[in-house]
Design a protein around this motif. Structure first.
Motif, short mmCIF file in Angstrom:
data_model
loop_
_atom_site.label_atom_id
_atom_site.label_comp_id
_atom_site.label_asym_id
_atom_site.label_seq_id
_atom_site.Cartn_x
_atom_site.Cartn_y
_atom_site.Cartn_z
N ALA A 161 0.83 -1.20 0.00
CA ALA A 161 0.00 0.00 0.00
C ALA A 161 0.87 1.25 0.00
N LEU A 162 1.96 1.24 0.78
CA LEU A 162 2.88 2.38 0.80
C LEU A 162 3.53 2.56 -0.56
N GLN A 163 3.94 1.45 -1.17
CA GLN A 163 4.58 1.55 -2.48
C GLN A 163 3.63 2.14 -3.52
N ARG A 164 2.37 1.72 -3.50
CA ARG A 164 1.39 2.27 -4.45
C ARG A 164 1.20 3.77 -4.23
N SER A 165 1.28 4.21 -2.98
CA SER A 165 1.08 5.63 -2.70
C SER A 165 2.22 6.48 -3.22
N LEU A 166 3.38 5.84 -3.51
CA LEU A 166 4.54 6.59 -3.98
C LEU A 166 4.64 6.62 -5.49
N LEU A 167 3.68 6.02 -6.18
CA LEU A 167 3.65 6.01 -7.64
C LEU A 167 2.42 6.76 -8.13
N PRO A 168 2.42 7.18 -9.40
CA PRO A 168 1.26 7.93 -9.92
C PRO A 168 -0.03 7.17 -9.73
N PRO A 169 -1.12 7.85 -9.33
CA PRO A 169 -2.38 7.16 -9.08
C PRO A 169 -3.06 6.67 -10.35
N SER A 170 -2.69 7.24 -11.50
CA SER A 170 -3.34 6.86 -12.76
C SER A 170 -2.40 7.19 -13.91
N GLU A 171 -2.78 6.74 -15.09
CA GLU A 171 -1.99 7.03 -16.29
C GLU A 171 -2.66 8.19 -17.03
N VAL A 179 5.83 3.06 -19.33
CA VAL A 179 6.57 2.95 -18.07
C VAL A 179 6.63 1.49 -17.63
N VAL A 180 7.69 1.15 -16.95
CA VAL A 180 7.85 -0.16 -16.31
C VAL A 180 8.38 0.10 -14.91
N TYR A 181 7.79 -0.55 -13.92
CA TYR A 181 8.29 -0.44 -12.55
C TYR A 181 8.28 -1.82 -11.92
N GLU A 182 9.45 -2.27 -11.43
CA GLU A 182 9.56 -3.59 -10.81
C GLU A 182 10.43 -3.49 -9.56
N PRO A 183 9.82 -3.50 -8.37
CA PRO A 183 10.65 -3.55 -7.15
C PRO A 183 11.32 -4.91 -7.05
N ALA A 184 12.53 -4.93 -6.53
CA ALA A 184 13.30 -6.17 -6.44
C ALA A 184 13.01 -6.88 -5.14
N ASP A 237 13.10 3.06 -6.01
CA ASP A 237 12.92 3.69 -7.32
C ASP A 237 11.51 4.26 -7.43
N PHE A 238 11.36 5.32 -8.22
CA PHE A 238 10.03 5.86 -8.48
C PHE A 238 10.04 6.62 -9.80
N TYR A 239 8.85 6.87 -10.31
CA TYR A 239 8.69 7.69 -11.51
C TYR A 239 7.42 8.51 -11.34
N ASP A 240 7.27 9.56 -12.15
CA ASP A 240 6.07 10.37 -12.08
C ASP A 240 5.88 11.08 -13.42
N GLY A 247 17.07 -9.91 -10.62
CA GLY A 247 17.76 -8.68 -10.29
C GLY A 247 17.71 -8.39 -8.81
N ALA A 248 18.81 -7.84 -8.27
CA ALA A 248 18.89 -7.51 -6.85
C ALA A 248 18.54 -6.06 -6.57
N ASP A 249 18.21 -5.29 -7.62
CA ASP A 249 17.91 -3.88 -7.45
C ASP A 249 16.56 -3.58 -8.09
N ASP A 250 15.91 -2.52 -7.58
CA ASP A 250 14.66 -2.07 -8.20
C ASP A 250 14.93 -1.62 -9.63
N LEU A 251 13.87 -1.60 -10.43
CA LEU A 251 14.01 -1.25 -11.84
C LEU A 251 12.85 -0.35 -12.23
N ALA A 252 13.20 0.79 -12.85
CA ALA A 252 12.17 1.69 -13.38
C ALA A 252 12.61 2.17 -14.77
N ILE A 253 11.66 2.22 -15.68
CA ILE A 253 11.92 2.63 -17.07
C ILE A 253 10.84 3.63 -17.47
#
Length: 509
Positions: A275-285, A295-300, A309-312, A497-503
Protein backbone atom coordinates in the motif's frame (compact mmCIF):
# COMPACT_ATOMS: atom_id res chain seq x y z
CA UNK A 1 0.95 -42.97 -11.01
CA UNK A 2 -2.49 -44.39 -10.26
CA UNK A 3 -2.32 -45.01 -6.50
CA UNK A 4 -3.23 -42.29 -4.01
CA UNK A 5 -0.41 -40.43 -2.28
CA UNK A 6 -0.34 -40.38 1.51
CA UNK A 7 1.52 -37.09 1.77
CA UNK A 8 2.66 -34.33 -0.55
CA UNK A 9 5.31 -31.65 -0.11
CA UNK A 10 6.05 -29.09 -2.80
CA UNK A 11 8.20 -26.01 -3.37
CA UNK A 12 8.72 -23.54 -6.20
CA UNK A 13 12.20 -22.60 -7.42
CA UNK A 14 13.70 -19.85 -9.55
CA UNK A 15 16.05 -20.83 -12.37
CA UNK A 16 19.77 -20.22 -12.13
CA UNK A 17 22.98 -21.65 -10.75
CA UNK A 18 21.56 -22.15 -7.26
CA UNK A 19 18.52 -24.15 -8.44
CA UNK A 20 20.18 -27.58 -8.23
CA UNK A 21 21.52 -26.96 -4.72
CA UNK A 22 18.15 -25.67 -3.52
CA UNK A 23 16.32 -28.65 -5.04
CA UNK A 24 18.69 -31.12 -3.38
CA UNK A 25 18.32 -29.41 -0.01
CA UNK A 26 14.51 -29.48 -0.28
CA UNK A 27 14.65 -33.17 -1.23
CA UNK A 28 16.87 -33.95 1.75
CA UNK A 29 14.44 -32.19 4.09
CA UNK A 30 11.49 -34.10 2.63
CA UNK A 31 13.22 -37.49 2.95
CA UNK A 32 14.13 -36.70 6.56
CA UNK A 33 10.60 -35.59 7.36
CA UNK A 34 9.24 -38.83 5.92
CA UNK A 35 11.91 -41.04 7.59
CA UNK A 36 13.02 -42.14 4.12
CA UNK A 37 16.70 -41.41 4.71
CA UNK A 38 17.69 -44.73 3.11
CA UNK A 39 16.90 -43.26 -0.32
CA UNK A 40 18.03 -39.68 0.36
CA UNK A 41 21.17 -39.85 -1.80
CA UNK A 42 19.30 -41.38 -4.73
CA UNK A 43 16.40 -38.95 -4.36
CA UNK A 44 18.77 -35.96 -4.32
CA UNK A 45 20.52 -37.18 -7.48
CA UNK A 46 17.24 -37.77 -9.33
CA UNK A 47 15.94 -34.33 -8.37
CA UNK A 48 19.20 -32.68 -9.44
CA UNK A 49 19.15 -34.42 -12.82
CA UNK A 50 15.57 -33.35 -13.46
CA UNK A 51 16.43 -29.73 -12.60
CA UNK A 52 19.40 -29.75 -14.97
CA UNK A 53 17.05 -30.60 -17.85
CA UNK A 54 14.73 -27.61 -17.47
CA UNK A 55 15.01 -24.28 -19.29
CA UNK A 56 15.66 -20.92 -17.64
CA UNK A 57 12.17 -20.52 -16.21
CA UNK A 58 10.60 -21.09 -12.77
CA UNK A 59 9.61 -24.66 -11.89
CA UNK A 60 7.92 -26.59 -9.09
CA UNK A 61 9.19 -29.76 -7.39
CA UNK A 62 6.51 -31.99 -5.86
CA UNK A 63 7.37 -35.01 -3.72
CA UNK A 64 4.63 -37.58 -3.09
CA UNK A 65 4.65 -40.41 -0.54
CA UNK A 66 2.76 -43.58 -1.55
CA UNK A 67 3.60 -45.75 1.44
CA UNK A 68 5.88 -48.15 -0.40
CA UNK A 69 7.42 -45.57 -2.72
CA UNK A 70 8.16 -41.88 -3.13
CA UNK A 71 7.75 -39.96 -6.35
CA UNK A 72 9.32 -36.71 -7.49
CA UNK A 73 7.58 -34.51 -10.07
CA UNK A 74 9.14 -31.50 -11.73
CA UNK A 75 6.36 -29.29 -13.07
CA UNK A 76 6.97 -26.40 -15.47
CA UNK A 77 4.70 -24.33 -17.69
CA UNK A 78 7.24 -23.88 -20.46
CA UNK A 79 8.57 -26.88 -22.36
CA UNK A 80 12.33 -27.37 -21.91
CA UNK A 81 14.46 -27.77 -25.02
CA UNK A 82 15.73 -31.22 -26.04
CA UNK A 83 14.50 -34.73 -25.29
CA UNK A 84 13.93 -35.70 -21.64
CA UNK A 85 16.49 -38.12 -20.22
CA UNK A 86 15.97 -41.03 -17.88
CA UNK A 87 17.60 -40.77 -14.44
CA UNK A 88 21.13 -42.21 -14.35
CA UNK A 89 20.32 -44.15 -11.17
CA UNK A 90 17.89 -47.04 -10.85
CA UNK A 91 14.27 -46.00 -10.31
CA UNK A 92 11.02 -47.97 -10.24
CA UNK A 93 9.64 -46.04 -13.22
CA UNK A 94 9.80 -42.60 -14.81
CA UNK A 95 7.98 -40.66 -17.47
CA UNK A 96 6.54 -37.44 -18.85
CA UNK A 97 2.92 -36.36 -18.43
CA UNK A 98 1.07 -33.16 -19.26
CA UNK A 99 -1.40 -31.30 -17.03
CA UNK A 100 -3.05 -28.40 -18.76
CA UNK A 101 -0.28 -26.06 -19.91
CA UNK A 102 2.31 -27.73 -17.67
CA UNK A 103 4.72 -30.53 -18.42
CA UNK A 104 5.54 -32.94 -15.58
CA UNK A 105 8.77 -34.98 -15.63
CA UNK A 106 8.52 -37.60 -12.86
CA UNK A 107 10.36 -40.55 -11.35
CA UNK A 108 9.37 -43.05 -8.65
CA UNK A 109 11.67 -44.66 -6.08
CA UNK A 110 10.81 -47.79 -4.12
CA UNK A 111 11.24 -47.52 -0.36
CA UNK A 112 13.15 -50.57 0.95
CA UNK A 113 11.53 -52.55 3.74
CA UNK A 114 8.28 -50.57 3.73
CA UNK A 115 5.15 -51.80 5.45
CA UNK A 116 1.86 -50.45 6.66
CA UNK A 117 2.89 -50.42 10.30
CA UNK A 118 2.25 -46.67 10.37
CA UNK A 119 2.76 -44.69 13.53
CA UNK A 120 3.48 -47.61 15.84
CA UNK A 121 6.34 -48.98 13.69
CA UNK A 122 7.79 -45.53 13.25
CA UNK A 123 7.69 -44.78 16.98
CA UNK A 124 9.32 -48.10 17.78
CA UNK A 125 11.98 -47.40 15.16
CA UNK A 126 12.78 -43.83 16.13
CA UNK A 127 11.87 -43.53 19.82
CA UNK A 128 13.66 -40.47 21.16
CA UNK A 129 16.80 -41.04 19.12
CA UNK A 130 18.67 -38.82 16.68
CA UNK A 131 16.27 -39.62 13.84
CA UNK A 132 13.36 -38.05 15.74
CA UNK A 133 15.44 -35.02 16.65
CA UNK A 134 16.43 -34.70 13.00
CA UNK A 135 12.79 -34.98 12.00
CA UNK A 136 11.84 -32.17 14.37
CA UNK A 137 14.64 -29.98 13.03
CA UNK A 138 13.70 -30.57 9.42
CA UNK A 139 10.01 -30.09 10.20
CA UNK A 140 10.97 -26.70 11.59
CA UNK A 141 12.86 -25.92 8.38
CA UNK A 142 9.86 -26.86 6.27
CA UNK A 143 7.54 -24.72 8.37
CA UNK A 144 9.95 -21.79 8.30
CA UNK A 145 10.39 -22.16 4.55
CA UNK A 146 7.10 -20.47 3.70
CA UNK A 147 5.76 -17.06 4.64
CA UNK A 148 2.38 -17.67 3.05
CA UNK A 149 -0.24 -17.92 5.85
CA UNK A 150 -2.43 -20.13 3.65
CA UNK A 151 0.37 -22.65 3.09
CA UNK A 152 1.35 -23.23 6.71
CA UNK A 153 -1.73 -25.31 7.67
CA UNK A 154 -1.11 -27.56 4.64
CA UNK A 155 2.50 -28.13 5.66
CA UNK A 156 1.46 -28.85 9.25
CA UNK A 157 -0.95 -31.56 8.16
CA UNK A 158 1.45 -33.15 5.70
CA UNK A 159 4.21 -33.32 8.32
CA UNK A 160 2.19 -35.25 10.92
CA UNK A 161 0.36 -37.62 8.53
CA UNK A 162 0.97 -40.55 8.54
CA UNK A 163 3.69 -40.23 11.18
CA UNK A 164 1.56 -39.39 14.19
CA UNK A 165 -2.00 -39.94 13.00
CA UNK A 166 -4.18 -41.18 10.17
CA UNK A 167 -5.48 -37.68 9.52
CA UNK A 168 -4.97 -34.08 10.55
CA UNK A 169 -7.31 -31.09 10.54
CA UNK A 170 -6.04 -27.57 11.17
CA UNK A 171 -8.52 -24.99 12.46
CA UNK A 172 -7.96 -21.23 12.50
CA UNK A 173 -10.21 -18.48 13.88
CA UNK A 174 -10.50 -16.84 10.46
CA UNK A 175 -11.29 -19.87 8.29
CA UNK A 176 -12.62 -22.51 10.67
CA UNK A 177 -11.45 -25.78 9.10
CA UNK A 178 -8.46 -24.38 7.23
CA UNK A 179 -6.89 -27.60 5.95
CA UNK A 180 -7.61 -31.31 6.10
CA UNK A 181 -5.35 -34.20 5.15
CA UNK A 182 -5.86 -37.97 5.38
CA UNK A 183 -3.39 -40.77 4.73
CA UNK A 184 -6.03 -42.15 2.35
CA UNK A 185 -6.90 -39.26 0.03
CA UNK A 186 -10.13 -40.99 -1.00
CA UNK A 187 -11.52 -40.51 2.51
CA UNK A 188 -10.93 -36.75 2.77
CA UNK A 189 -14.36 -35.65 1.50
CA UNK A 190 -16.26 -38.02 3.82
CA UNK A 191 -14.06 -37.02 6.75
CA UNK A 192 -14.76 -33.35 6.07
CA UNK A 193 -18.47 -34.06 6.52
CA UNK A 194 -17.84 -36.00 9.73
CA UNK A 195 -15.78 -33.17 11.19
CA UNK A 196 -18.78 -30.86 11.10
CA UNK A 197 -19.86 -32.67 14.29
CA UNK A 198 -16.51 -32.17 16.03
CA UNK A 199 -17.03 -29.61 18.85
CA UNK A 200 -13.74 -27.75 18.31
CA UNK A 201 -15.31 -24.47 19.39
CA UNK A 202 -15.70 -25.85 22.90
CA UNK A 203 -12.15 -27.21 23.04
CA UNK A 204 -9.73 -25.60 25.44
CA UNK A 205 -7.32 -23.67 23.24
CA UNK A 206 -4.78 -23.45 26.06
CA UNK A 207 -4.01 -27.14 26.68
CA UNK A 208 -3.94 -30.42 24.77
CA UNK A 209 -7.11 -32.52 25.06
CA UNK A 210 -8.68 -35.63 23.55
CA UNK A 211 -12.20 -36.27 22.29
CA UNK A 212 -13.96 -38.94 20.27
CA UNK A 213 -15.43 -38.90 16.79
CA UNK A 214 -17.31 -42.08 15.92
CA UNK A 215 -14.55 -44.70 15.44
CA UNK A 216 -11.60 -42.40 16.02
CA UNK A 217 -9.84 -40.77 18.93
CA UNK A 218 -9.05 -37.11 18.27
CA UNK A 219 -6.11 -35.29 19.81
CA UNK A 220 -6.56 -31.48 19.86
CA UNK A 221 -3.28 -29.58 20.19
CA UNK A 222 -3.50 -25.80 20.69
CA UNK A 223 -1.51 -23.62 18.30
CA UNK A 224 -0.30 -20.78 20.51
CA UNK A 225 2.51 -18.33 19.78
CA UNK A 226 3.58 -15.21 21.67
CA UNK A 227 0.61 -15.63 24.02
CA UNK A 228 -1.92 -15.56 21.17
CA UNK A 229 -4.19 -18.47 20.18
CA UNK A 230 -3.91 -19.16 16.45
CA UNK A 231 -6.10 -22.24 16.26
CA UNK A 232 -6.04 -26.00 16.79
CA UNK A 233 -4.23 -28.95 15.24
CA UNK A 234 -6.56 -31.96 15.49
CA UNK A 235 -5.09 -35.42 14.91
CA UNK A 236 -7.21 -38.54 14.50
CA UNK A 237 -6.58 -42.29 14.41
CA UNK A 238 -8.50 -45.47 15.29
CA UNK A 239 -6.56 -46.33 18.48
CA UNK A 240 -5.58 -44.21 21.45
CA UNK A 241 -2.73 -41.72 21.47
CA UNK A 242 0.16 -42.73 23.71
CA UNK A 243 1.87 -40.22 25.97
CA UNK A 244 4.90 -40.28 23.67
CA UNK A 245 2.81 -39.44 20.61
CA UNK A 246 1.12 -36.61 22.49
CA UNK A 247 4.53 -35.20 23.39
CA UNK A 248 5.63 -35.42 19.75
CA UNK A 249 2.44 -33.67 18.63
CA UNK A 250 2.90 -30.86 21.12
CA UNK A 251 6.48 -30.34 19.90
CA UNK A 252 5.21 -30.00 16.34
CA UNK A 253 2.34 -27.77 17.51
CA UNK A 254 4.70 -25.27 19.12
CA UNK A 255 6.83 -25.04 15.98
CA UNK A 256 3.75 -24.85 13.76
CA UNK A 257 2.21 -22.03 15.79
CA UNK A 258 5.39 -19.97 15.59
CA UNK A 259 5.50 -20.50 11.80
CA UNK A 260 1.85 -19.45 11.51
CA UNK A 261 2.45 -16.31 13.55
CA UNK A 262 5.56 -15.38 11.56
CA UNK A 263 3.67 -15.84 8.30
CA UNK A 264 0.77 -13.76 9.60
CA UNK A 265 3.05 -10.92 10.66
CA UNK A 266 4.94 -11.08 7.37
CA UNK A 267 1.72 -10.95 5.35
CA UNK A 268 0.48 -7.93 7.32
CA UNK A 269 3.79 -6.11 6.83
CA UNK A 270 3.89 -7.00 3.14
CA UNK A 271 0.35 -5.69 2.62
CA UNK A 272 1.25 -2.43 4.38
CA UNK A 273 4.39 -2.05 2.28
CA UNK A 274 2.49 -2.70 -0.95
CA UNK A 275 0.00 0.00 0.00
CA UNK A 276 2.88 2.38 0.80
CA UNK A 277 4.58 1.55 -2.48
CA UNK A 278 1.39 2.27 -4.45
CA UNK A 279 1.08 5.63 -2.70
CA UNK A 280 4.54 6.59 -3.98
CA UNK A 281 3.65 6.01 -7.64
CA UNK A 282 1.26 7.93 -9.92
CA UNK A 283 -2.38 7.16 -9.08
CA UNK A 284 -3.34 6.86 -12.76
CA UNK A 285 -1.99 7.03 -16.29
CA UNK A 286 -2.71 10.55 -17.62
CA UNK A 287 -3.34 11.46 -21.25
CA UNK A 288 -0.48 13.74 -22.34
CA UNK A 289 -1.10 15.71 -25.55
CA UNK A 290 1.48 14.99 -28.24
CA UNK A 291 3.24 12.32 -26.18
CA UNK A 292 3.17 8.55 -26.40
CA UNK A 293 4.68 7.14 -23.21
CA UNK A 294 5.43 3.81 -21.59
CA UNK A 295 6.57 2.95 -18.07
CA UNK A 296 7.85 -0.16 -16.31
CA UNK A 297 8.29 -0.44 -12.55
CA UNK A 298 9.56 -3.59 -10.81
CA UNK A 299 10.65 -3.55 -7.15
CA UNK A 300 13.30 -6.17 -6.44
CA UNK A 301 13.33 -8.94 -3.85
CA UNK A 302 10.63 -9.90 -1.41
CA UNK A 303 7.43 -7.99 -0.80
CA UNK A 304 8.61 -7.00 2.68
CA UNK A 305 10.75 -4.20 1.19
CA UNK A 306 9.53 -0.92 -0.24
CA UNK A 307 11.50 -0.06 -3.35
CA UNK A 308 13.64 3.06 -3.62
CA UNK A 309 12.92 3.69 -7.32
CA UNK A 310 10.03 5.86 -8.48
CA UNK A 311 8.69 7.69 -11.51
CA UNK A 312 6.07 10.37 -12.08
CA UNK A 313 4.27 12.11 -14.94
CA UNK A 314 1.98 15.03 -14.12
CA UNK A 315 0.58 18.37 -15.35
CA UNK A 316 2.54 21.55 -14.70
CA UNK A 317 1.02 25.00 -14.13
CA UNK A 318 0.66 25.83 -17.85
CA UNK A 319 0.62 23.84 -21.08
CA UNK A 320 3.69 21.87 -20.07
CA UNK A 321 3.87 18.43 -18.48
CA UNK A 322 6.46 17.31 -15.95
CA UNK A 323 8.18 13.94 -15.72
CA UNK A 324 10.59 12.42 -13.22
CA UNK A 325 12.42 9.19 -12.57
CA UNK A 326 14.53 8.72 -9.47
CA UNK A 327 16.39 6.29 -7.25
CA UNK A 328 16.70 6.73 -3.47
CA UNK A 329 19.66 5.05 -1.80
CA UNK A 330 18.46 1.89 -0.04
CA UNK A 331 15.03 0.39 0.51
CA UNK A 332 12.48 0.19 3.30
CA UNK A 333 10.65 2.88 5.28
CA UNK A 334 13.61 5.31 5.36
CA UNK A 335 13.94 5.26 1.59
CA UNK A 336 10.16 5.50 1.22
CA UNK A 337 10.16 8.68 3.33
CA UNK A 338 12.62 10.35 0.94
CA UNK A 339 10.70 9.05 -2.07
CA UNK A 340 7.49 10.58 -0.74
CA UNK A 341 9.27 13.85 0.02
CA UNK A 342 10.73 14.00 -3.50
CA UNK A 343 7.51 13.14 -5.31
CA UNK A 344 5.34 15.63 -3.41
CA UNK A 345 7.97 18.40 -3.57
CA UNK A 346 8.27 18.00 -7.35
CA UNK A 347 4.52 18.27 -7.83
CA UNK A 348 4.03 21.17 -5.41
CA UNK A 349 6.86 23.33 -6.77
CA UNK A 350 5.93 22.59 -10.38
CA UNK A 351 2.41 23.85 -9.76
CA UNK A 352 3.90 26.96 -8.15
CA UNK A 353 5.67 27.70 -11.44
CA UNK A 354 9.25 26.80 -10.52
CA UNK A 355 11.42 25.60 -13.42
CA UNK A 356 12.98 22.15 -13.38
CA UNK A 357 16.42 23.40 -12.23
CA UNK A 358 14.93 25.51 -9.43
CA UNK A 359 12.80 22.56 -8.30
CA UNK A 360 15.87 20.35 -7.89
CA UNK A 361 17.69 23.03 -5.94
CA UNK A 362 14.85 23.29 -3.44
CA UNK A 363 14.41 19.54 -3.26
CA UNK A 364 18.13 19.18 -2.51
CA UNK A 365 17.74 21.59 0.40
CA UNK A 366 14.64 19.79 1.69
CA UNK A 367 16.49 16.46 1.72
CA UNK A 368 19.46 17.94 3.59
CA UNK A 369 17.09 19.35 6.20
CA UNK A 370 16.03 15.78 7.02
CA UNK A 371 19.34 15.42 8.87
CA UNK A 372 20.22 11.85 9.85
CA UNK A 373 17.10 10.57 8.13
CA UNK A 374 18.27 11.95 4.76
CA UNK A 375 19.14 9.59 1.90
CA UNK A 376 21.04 10.25 -1.29
CA UNK A 377 18.80 10.59 -4.33
CA UNK A 378 19.57 10.45 -8.05
CA UNK A 379 16.92 12.04 -10.22
CA UNK A 380 16.02 13.06 -13.75
CA UNK A 381 13.39 15.80 -13.84
CA UNK A 382 12.09 17.58 -16.90
CA UNK A 383 9.19 19.31 -18.59
CA UNK A 384 7.56 18.75 -21.97
CA UNK A 385 6.14 21.63 -24.00
CA UNK A 386 4.41 21.03 -27.37
CA UNK A 387 5.98 23.12 -30.17
CA UNK A 388 5.84 23.05 -33.94
CA UNK A 389 7.43 19.82 -35.12
CA UNK A 390 7.47 18.03 -31.79
CA UNK A 391 8.35 18.73 -28.16
CA UNK A 392 10.70 21.08 -26.39
CA UNK A 393 12.21 19.39 -23.34
CA UNK A 394 14.01 21.03 -20.41
CA UNK A 395 15.75 18.32 -18.43
CA UNK A 396 18.13 18.03 -15.47
CA UNK A 397 20.05 14.88 -14.52
CA UNK A 398 21.14 14.90 -10.86
CA UNK A 399 23.61 12.04 -10.53
CA UNK A 400 21.32 9.74 -12.52
CA UNK A 401 22.14 7.38 -15.42
CA UNK A 402 22.11 9.54 -18.55
CA UNK A 403 18.94 9.91 -20.59
CA UNK A 404 19.13 8.77 -24.22
CA UNK A 405 17.41 9.99 -27.38
CA UNK A 406 16.56 7.58 -30.19
CA UNK A 407 16.00 8.96 -33.68
CA UNK A 408 13.74 7.13 -36.16
CA UNK A 409 16.89 6.34 -38.13
CA UNK A 410 18.21 4.27 -35.21
CA UNK A 411 20.80 6.80 -34.04
CA UNK A 412 21.12 6.98 -30.23
CA UNK A 413 22.76 9.82 -28.31
CA UNK A 414 22.93 11.00 -24.69
CA UNK A 415 21.06 14.26 -24.04
CA UNK A 416 21.79 15.11 -20.40
CA UNK A 417 24.76 16.72 -18.68
CA UNK A 418 25.81 14.88 -15.49
CA UNK A 419 25.28 17.00 -12.37
CA UNK A 420 25.46 16.44 -8.60
CA UNK A 421 23.14 13.95 -6.97
CA UNK A 422 20.73 15.25 -4.32
CA UNK A 423 21.24 15.21 -0.57
CA UNK A 424 25.04 15.68 -0.58
CA UNK A 425 26.13 19.29 -1.20
CA UNK A 426 24.15 22.24 0.24
CA UNK A 427 25.28 24.91 -2.24
CA UNK A 428 24.91 23.00 -5.51
CA UNK A 429 23.34 24.81 -8.48
CA UNK A 430 21.52 22.96 -11.26
CA UNK A 431 21.17 23.91 -14.91
CA UNK A 432 18.64 22.50 -17.36
CA UNK A 433 19.57 21.03 -20.74
CA UNK A 434 17.20 22.02 -23.53
CA UNK A 435 16.58 19.49 -26.29
CA UNK A 436 14.08 19.11 -29.10
CA UNK A 437 12.20 15.88 -29.79
CA UNK A 438 10.99 15.73 -33.37
CA UNK A 439 8.04 13.56 -34.37
CA UNK A 440 9.03 9.94 -33.80
CA UNK A 441 11.98 10.72 -31.49
CA UNK A 442 12.14 8.70 -28.29
CA UNK A 443 13.52 9.80 -24.91
CA UNK A 444 14.57 6.96 -22.57
CA UNK A 445 15.35 7.30 -18.86
CA UNK A 446 16.06 4.32 -16.57
CA UNK A 447 17.31 3.64 -13.06
CA UNK A 448 20.51 1.75 -12.31
CA UNK A 449 18.51 -1.45 -11.91
CA UNK A 450 18.83 -1.53 -15.71
CA UNK A 451 22.26 -0.03 -16.38
CA UNK A 452 23.96 -1.95 -13.54
CA UNK A 453 22.26 -5.31 -14.17
CA UNK A 454 25.12 -7.73 -13.57
CA UNK A 455 26.14 -10.93 -15.32
CA UNK A 456 29.34 -12.11 -13.66
CA UNK A 457 31.83 -9.25 -13.96
CA UNK A 458 29.90 -7.52 -16.76
CA UNK A 459 27.28 -4.80 -16.42
CA UNK A 460 24.49 -4.33 -18.94
CA UNK A 461 25.66 -0.83 -19.86
CA UNK A 462 29.29 -1.78 -20.32
CA UNK A 463 30.50 -0.64 -23.75
CA UNK A 464 27.22 1.19 -24.39
CA UNK A 465 25.00 -1.85 -23.90
CA UNK A 466 21.86 0.19 -23.19
CA UNK A 467 22.41 2.40 -26.26
CA UNK A 468 22.79 -0.68 -28.47
CA UNK A 469 19.60 -2.16 -27.04
CA UNK A 470 17.71 1.10 -27.61
CA UNK A 471 18.97 1.37 -31.20
CA UNK A 472 17.10 -1.86 -31.98
CA UNK A 473 13.81 -0.21 -30.93
CA UNK A 474 13.51 2.26 -33.83
CA UNK A 475 9.92 2.49 -35.03
CA UNK A 476 8.40 0.91 -31.90
CA UNK A 477 5.75 2.52 -29.71
CA UNK A 478 6.78 3.87 -26.31
CA UNK A 479 5.23 0.91 -24.49
CA UNK A 480 7.01 -1.51 -26.82
CA UNK A 481 10.33 0.23 -26.20
CA UNK A 482 9.84 0.05 -22.42
CA UNK A 483 8.98 -3.64 -22.62
CA UNK A 484 11.96 -4.33 -24.90
CA UNK A 485 14.34 -2.70 -22.41
CA UNK A 486 12.73 -4.58 -19.50
CA UNK A 487 13.04 -7.90 -21.32
CA UNK A 488 16.61 -7.15 -22.32
CA UNK A 489 17.55 -6.45 -18.70
CA UNK A 490 15.85 -9.66 -17.56
CA UNK A 491 17.58 -11.74 -20.24
CA UNK A 492 21.00 -10.25 -19.55
CA UNK A 493 21.45 -12.43 -16.45
CA UNK A 494 19.83 -15.68 -15.33
CA UNK A 495 19.55 -14.66 -11.67
CA UNK A 496 16.73 -12.30 -10.61
CA UNK A 497 17.76 -8.68 -10.29
CA UNK A 498 18.89 -7.51 -6.85
CA UNK A 499 17.91 -3.88 -7.45
CA UNK A 500 14.66 -2.07 -8.20
CA UNK A 501 14.01 -1.25 -11.84
CA UNK A 502 12.17 1.69 -13.38
CA UNK A 503 11.92 2.63 -17.07
CA UNK A 504 10.33 5.77 -18.51
CA UNK A 505 9.91 6.18 -22.28
CA UNK A 506 8.56 9.37 -23.91
CA UNK A 507 7.93 9.48 -27.67
CA UNK A 508 7.00 12.64 -29.57
CA UNK A 509 3.92 12.00 -31.70
Amino acid sequence: MSSSSRAVLAATFAPGEAAVTAAKRFTREVMTAWAATSVTATAEQVAAELVLQVADAPFEIIWKHFGDAVQVELRQRTTPQGNPKAPSVEVEEWGITFAGESRVHWARLTLPGTSDGGTADWLEETSRGPQWLGFLADASDLLAGTLDPDMVPAIIAQIVVPRLAAWCAVYTPEAGLSYLWHADEARIDDLRVELTDLPVSSADHRRTATMHLRDAEVLCVPLTARGRSLGLMCLGKPDRFTDEVIQFAEDIGRRAALAMDNARLYAQQAAANRALQRSLLPPSEPVVPGVDYGVVYEPAGETNEVGGDFYDLFKGNDDSWRFAIGDVCGTGPEAAAVTGLARHTLRLLAREGYGVAAVLGRLNQAILEEGERARFLTLIHGDLTPVDGGLEVRIVSAGHPEALRLKPSGVVEPVTTPQSLLGVFPEVMFEADVIHLEHGDVLLAVTDGVTERRNGSRLLDDEGGLSKMLAECAGLSARAVAERIRRGAADFAAEPGADDLAILVLRAM
